[in-house]
Design a protein around this motif. Structure first.
Motif, mmCIF file in Angstrom:
data_model
loop_
_atom_site.group_PDB
_atom_site.id
_atom_site.type_symbol
_atom_site.label_atom_id
_atom_site.label_comp_id
_atom_site.label_asym_id
_atom_site.label_seq_id
_atom_site.Cartn_x
_atom_site.Cartn_y
_atom_site.Cartn_z
ATOM 1 N N ASP A 99 15.998 12.873 12.858
ATOM 2 C CA ASP A 99 17.042 12.652 14.146
ATOM 3 C C ASP A 99 17.134 11.109 14.464
ATOM 4 O OD1 ASP A 99 18.016 12.431 16.740
ATOM 5 O OD2 ASP A 99 17.224 14.329 17.336
ATOM 6 N N GLU A 100 18.288 10.481 14.473
ATOM 7 C CA GLU A 100 18.408 9.185 14.844
ATOM 8 C C GLU A 100 17.797 8.535 15.893
ATOM 9 O OE1 GLU A 100 22.702 9.337 16.593
ATOM 10 O OE2 GLU A 100 22.593 8.497 14.842
ATOM 11 N N ASN A 101 17.382 9.495 17.045
ATOM 12 C CA ASN A 101 17.005 9.390 18.126
ATOM 13 C C ASN A 101 15.475 9.159 17.884
ATOM 14 O OD1 ASN A 101 19.374 8.911 19.641
ATOM 15 N ND2 ASN A 101 19.319 11.127 19.789
ATOM 16 N N LEU A 102 14.881 9.414 16.919
ATOM 17 C CA LEU A 102 13.217 9.383 16.752
ATOM 18 C C LEU A 102 12.751 8.100 16.576
ATOM 19 C CD1 LEU A 102 12.740 12.999 14.702
ATOM 20 C CD2 LEU A 102 12.329 12.462 17.105
ATOM 21 N N GLN A 103 11.453 7.953 17.201
ATOM 22 C CA GLN A 103 10.899 6.818 16.888
ATOM 23 C C GLN A 103 9.457 6.873 16.575
ATOM 24 O OE1 GLN A 103 12.286 3.657 17.226
ATOM 25 N NE2 GLN A 103 14.204 4.523 17.749
ATOM 26 N N VAL A 104 8.901 6.105 15.768
ATOM 27 C CA VAL A 104 7.597 6.374 15.316
ATOM 28 C C VAL A 104 6.605 6.204 16.350
ATOM 29 C CG1 VAL A 104 5.559 5.216 13.898
ATOM 30 C CG2 VAL A 104 8.051 4.752 13.034
ATOM 31 N N PRO A 105 5.785 7.219 16.765
ATOM 32 C CA PRO A 105 5.148 7.315 17.878
ATOM 33 C C PRO A 105 3.767 6.906 18.036
ATOM 34 C CG PRO A 105 5.053 9.533 16.638
ATOM 35 C CD PRO A 105 5.802 8.574 15.759
ATOM 36 N N PHE A 106 3.314 5.836 17.265
ATOM 37 C CA PHE A 106 2.148 5.407 17.007
ATOM 38 C C PHE A 106 2.144 4.021 16.534
ATOM 39 C CE2 PHE A 106 2.888 7.543 12.967
ATOM 40 C CZ PHE A 106 2.442 6.390 12.206
ATOM 41 N N GLN A 107 0.889 3.193 16.979
ATOM 42 C CA GLN A 107 0.878 1.732 16.569
ATOM 43 C C GLN A 107 0.436 1.659 15.118
ATOM 44 O OE1 GLN A 107 2.007 -0.836 18.393
ATOM 45 N NE2 GLN A 107 1.393 -2.186 16.730
ATOM 46 N N GLU A 108 1.332 1.095 14.303
ATOM 47 C CA GLU A 108 1.053 1.216 12.926
ATOM 48 C C GLU A 108 -0.116 0.165 12.603
ATOM 49 O OE1 GLU A 108 5.020 2.563 10.720
ATOM 50 O OE2 GLU A 108 4.799 0.255 10.995
ATOM 51 N N LEU A 109 -1.037 0.235 11.835
ATOM 52 C CA LEU A 109 -1.888 -0.675 11.112
ATOM 53 C C LEU A 109 -1.240 -1.694 10.189
ATOM 54 C CD1 LEU A 109 -4.728 1.741 10.013
ATOM 55 C CD2 LEU A 109 -4.759 0.560 12.132
ATOM 56 N N HIS A 110 -1.994 -2.779 9.981
ATOM 57 C CA HIS A 110 -1.331 -3.730 9.064
ATOM 58 C C HIS A 110 -1.463 -3.334 7.420
ATOM 59 C CE1 HIS A 110 -1.718 -7.147 12.090
ATOM 60 N NE2 HIS A 110 -3.212 -6.910 12.052
ATOM 61 N N GLY A 111 -0.185 -3.404 7.114
ATOM 62 C CA GLY A 111 0.254 -2.875 5.868
ATOM 63 C C GLY A 111 0.462 -1.387 5.926
ATOM 64 N N TRP B 120 -2.017 -7.640 4.379
ATOM 65 C CA TRP B 120 -1.524 -7.892 5.455
ATOM 66 C C TRP B 120 -2.247 -8.470 6.586
ATOM 67 C CZ3 TRP B 120 3.703 -7.146 6.977
ATOM 68 C CH2 TRP B 120 4.526 -6.760 6.241
ATOM 69 N N CYS B 121 -3.472 -8.252 6.566
ATOM 70 C CA CYS B 121 -4.604 -8.869 7.531
ATOM 71 C C CYS B 121 -4.915 -10.191 7.226
ATOM 72 C CB CYS B 121 -5.915 -8.069 7.369
ATOM 73 S SG CYS B 121 -6.054 -6.346 8.450
ATOM 74 N N MET B 122 -4.824 -10.490 5.963
ATOM 75 C CA MET B 122 -4.998 -11.830 5.456
ATOM 76 C C MET B 122 -3.694 -12.510 5.917
ATOM 77 S SD MET B 122 -7.844 -12.612 3.928
ATOM 78 C CE MET B 122 -7.485 -13.884 2.575
ATOM 79 N N GLU B 123 -2.794 -12.240 5.799
ATOM 80 C CA GLU B 123 -1.569 -12.973 6.270
ATOM 81 C C GLU B 123 -1.544 -13.175 7.641
ATOM 82 O OE1 GLU B 123 3.158 -12.064 5.176
ATOM 83 O OE2 GLU B 123 1.754 -12.921 3.524
ATOM 84 N N VAL B 124 -2.102 -12.243 8.347
ATOM 85 C CA VAL B 124 -1.809 -12.409 9.997
ATOM 86 C C VAL B 124 -3.189 -13.337 10.534
ATOM 87 C CG1 VAL B 124 -2.106 -11.060 12.156
ATOM 88 C CG2 VAL B 124 -0.883 -10.041 10.108
ATOM 89 N N TYR B 125 -4.251 -12.908 9.818
ATOM 90 C CA TYR B 125 -5.342 -13.780 10.386
ATOM 91 C C TYR B 125 -5.950 -14.949 9.796
ATOM 92 C CZ TYR B 125 -5.825 -9.572 13.395
ATOM 93 O OH TYR B 125 -5.236 -8.482 14.165
#
Length: 257
Positions: free
Chosen positions: A27-39, A135-140
């Motif tokens: 459904d185009e109105n749906l959003q990811v309902p949680f905070q994604e981890l790095h990567g 992804w963690c290495m790139e962020v931190y």
């Protein structure tokens, strides 16, 4: 380094090695309902009968009106269709999760998606831990660290190790100590440079145990229960060498003072 060599250098970023997957919304109105981890990247979001269901490269998320369920993919043992429209998940910790859908086609589609996600990867690099670390290495990490090997040991590893020791409540004044016996990986190339060991064990005794084990893998502490103090120590893939009974007694008593 000459000018020609410098121009051939290229910094590869995490999103190039581990790109995000394209999100497919039922459904185009749906959003990811949680905070994604790095990567982590979510690949599917859809509607169940009384919930929003999402599937990423790390987890299955089922969000109900009053609560939500997060299940790491590696915790799922099997996925079945039960009743006409019910998805039935059995987890490795004996939990059972049920999700009701609107029709049989929808159930079968989500069963197919989950079975594909649970299939053993064709390459070890496809395991989520590699994407998470990159992804963690790139962020931190500092700019200097970013331009090096993403999995290269550094100060960030040492600080995280000490934070984990403190978080799990090890008594470093009496019962436990940190041994540097594996500094520069001189004892075992597949172990970290710092190891938690009982305070009463000396480094020569650890070397004695290691000499009778393949790959020199001594029991290494990986977890401590914060309430009762029980620990888990592992030496995976470390078989006793032929004629290696000399280190057996020390190995058996290593973490039972």
């Amino acid at each position: 380094m000459d000018e020609e060599s410098q121009s051939s250098l290229e910094c590869i970023q995490a999103y190039q090695i581990f790109p995000r997957k394209q999100l497919i919304r039922e459904d185009e109105n749906l959003q990811v309902p949680f905070q994604e981890l790095h990567g982590e990247s979510t690949e599917f979001v859809g509607r169940a009968e009384d919930a929003i269901i999402s599937l990423s490269n790390y987890r299955l998320n089922i969000k109900f009106k009053e609560s939500s369920i997060n299940v790491p993919l590696q915790l799922i043992e099997s996925v079945d269709c039960r009743d006409p429209f019910q998805l039935h998940l059995t987890c490795k910790d004996c939990k059972v999760i049920r999700c009701q859908f609107f029709n049989s086609e929808q159930v079968q589609e989500w069963q197919k998606r989950l079975n594909a996600a649970l299939r053993p990867p064709s390459r070890i690099e496809d395991l989520f831990s590699f994407a998470y670390h990159a992804w963690c290495m790139e962020v931190y990490a500092s700019e200097k660290e970013q331009h090096g090997d993403l999995c290269r040991p550094g100060d960030h590893v040492i600080s995280r190790f000490k934070n984990e020791v403190e978080r799990m409540g090890f008594d470093m004044d009496n019962a436990w100590r940190i041994s540097n016996i594996n500094e520069k990986f001189r004892l075992c190339s597949s172990y970290p440079q710092e190891l938690i060991v009982p305070a009463w064990i000396t480094d020569p005794e650890l070397e004695n145990v290691a000499s009778f084990r393949s790959w020199k893998r001594i029991p290494a502490v990986v977890y401590r229960h914060q309430n009762n103090g029980a620990v888990i120590a592992r030496c995976v893939g470390s078989q006793r060498l032929a004629g290696g009974d000399g280190g057996t007694q020390t190995t058996r008593t290593l973490y039972n003072p």
